[in-house]
Motif scaffolding. Structure first.
Motif, short mmCIF file in Angstrom:
data_model
loop_
_atom_site.label_atom_id
_atom_site.label_comp_id
_atom_site.label_asym_id
_atom_site.label_seq_id
_atom_site.Cartn_x
_atom_site.Cartn_y
_atom_site.Cartn_z
N ILE A 1 0.86 -1.19 0.00
CA ILE A 1 0.00 0.00 0.00
C ILE A 1 0.89 1.24 0.00
CG2 ILE A 1 -2.15 -0.86 1.06
CD1 ILE A 1 -1.01 0.43 3.70
N ALA A 2 0.47 2.25 -0.73
CA ALA A 2 1.19 3.53 -0.80
C ALA A 2 2.69 3.31 -0.97
CB ALA A 2 0.88 4.38 0.43
N GLY A 3 3.05 2.40 -1.84
CA GLY A 3 4.45 2.23 -2.23
C GLY A 3 5.30 1.35 -1.34
N HIS B 1 4.88 0.74 6.80
CA HIS B 1 4.28 2.01 7.25
C HIS B 1 4.09 1.99 8.77
CE1 HIS B 1 3.44 3.38 3.15
NE2 HIS B 1 3.06 2.13 2.89
N CYS C 1 -1.90 3.51 9.78
CA CYS C 1 -2.16 4.97 9.76
C CYS C 1 -2.12 5.54 11.18
CB CYS C 1 -3.51 5.27 9.11
SG CYS C 1 -3.63 4.75 7.41
N ASP D 1 -4.54 3.01 1.83
CA ASP D 1 -3.67 3.45 0.73
C ASP D 1 -3.92 4.94 0.46
OD1 ASP D 1 -1.95 2.38 -1.75
OD2 ASP D 1 -3.42 3.83 -2.50
N MET D 2 -5.20 5.28 0.37
CA MET D 2 -5.57 6.68 0.10
C MET D 2 -5.10 7.60 1.25
SD MET D 2 -9.41 7.98 -0.48
CE MET D 2 -9.73 8.07 1.28
N LEU E 1 -2.68 7.14 3.45
CA LEU E 1 -1.22 7.27 3.54
C LEU E 1 -0.67 8.12 2.41
CD1 LEU E 1 -0.38 3.63 4.65
CD2 LEU E 1 0.03 5.71 5.97
N ARG E 2 -1.24 7.96 1.22
CA ARG E 2 -0.78 8.78 0.09
C ARG E 2 -1.09 10.25 0.36
NH1 ARG E 2 0.94 5.82 -4.31
NH2 ARG E 2 0.26 3.65 -4.26
N ARG F 1 1.49 11.32 3.56
CA ARG F 1 2.95 11.25 3.50
C ARG F 1 3.43 11.09 2.05
NH1 ARG F 1 3.85 5.78 6.92
NH2 ARG F 1 2.34 6.19 8.56
N GLU F 2 4.72 11.32 1.89
CA GLU F 2 5.34 10.95 0.63
C GLU F 2 5.39 9.44 0.58
OE1 GLU F 2 5.59 14.40 -0.83
OE2 GLU F 2 6.88 12.98 -1.86
N PRO F 3 5.16 8.80 -0.60
CA PRO F 3 5.28 7.35 -0.67
C PRO F 3 6.68 6.91 -0.25
CG PRO F 3 4.35 8.23 -2.70
CD PRO F 3 4.79 9.39 -1.87
#
Ligand code: C5P
Length: 234
Positions: free
Chosen positions: A28-30, A36, A111, A223-224, A226-227, A230-232
């Motif tokens: 998720i989110a890279g 995370h 998160c 995912d949404m 965190l994006r 933060r920066e991925p």
């Protein structure tokens, strides 16, 4: 409170989410979800070290960069979440002092804002007692019978949904969790063991985004979030 350690249970198979990859390793989110979560804890200068409970048969952990951080150790998890937490507490207890505290945080909650973690630590420090992040219930709550018929409306003003992290004195939590497991068996969070042991537990309001990823739709949501926040990670 001398030092604060963290235990991260990450040894689940993610049965409810399904799929081949346990949820803590889903991208998720890279980055893998657990990355995370660990970075959220490592962002706090108050957290002296982290023990991550892993399924020893799972090779996917090799790809989690944060596990190589000097502040992070791993331990073999157990059959249920509480056993994985206890394994982490046992490892910490080998070197910890009697005044050390521990926060337990699900790997499946990526998160966690630093300000919420800091607010939790500040509350436990000020009170000298355990504290958990939790969210007040906003929906109207119904009690139902076996045939799915409403029997009554429950007063939601006194109800909060427990989140993690949950922060307690290490020695007390280890003792309570072990005894509660022996006597009750099904221990779903650390606060439950501490309540059972007669200890006071404070609640600190956590953000609605601090969800435990449980179903597929939760992955898209975190995912949404965190994006957006933060920066991925790369
Ligand atoms: O299954 P559930 O969503 O309640 O799991 C919460 C957390 O506990 C997850 O991070 C999961 O990896 C962890 N867990 C564990 N050991 C188990 C079961 C769950 O560390 N045996």
């Amino acid at each position: 409170m001398k030092s604060i350690w963290a235990v991260v249970p990450a040894a689940g198979s993610g049965r409810r989410l399904g799929g081949e990859i346990p949820k803590q390793y889903r991208e998720i989110a890279g980055a893998p979800l657990m990355e995370h979560t660990l970075q959220a804890l490592l962002a706090s200068p108050d957290v002296r070290g982290i023990v991550v409970a892993l399924d020893p048969s799972d090779r996917r952990a090799d790809a989690i960069n944060s596990l190589a951080d000097v502040r992070v150790q791993t331990v073999a998890g157990g059959a249920e979440r509480a056993h994985s937490v206890l394994a982490g507490l046992d490892l910490l207890a080998e070197d910890a002092s009697d005044e050390d505290w521990v926060l337990v945080h699900d790997a499946a909650r990526p998160c966690l804002p630093l300000k919420s973690l800091t607010a939790l630590i500040d509350c436990a420090r000020a009170e000298g007692e355990g504290a958990i992040l939790a969210a007040p219930v906003s929906d109207t709550l119904k009690q139902v019978d076996d045939s799915a018929k409403v029997t009554r409306t429950v007063d939601r003003s006194v109800l909060w949904r427990a989140q993690t992290p949950q922060l307690f004195p290490l020695i007390k939590l280890r003792r309570a969790l072990r005894q509660c497991l022996e006597e009750i068996g099904d221990v779903t969070d650390e606060a439950m063991a501490m309540e059972w042991a007669g200890e006071t537990v404070h609640v600190v309001e956590g953000p609605p985004s601090n969800i435990k990823v449980t179903v597929e739709a939760d992955l898209a949501y975190v995912d949404m979030m965190l994006r957006a926040e933060r920066e991925p990670l790369t």
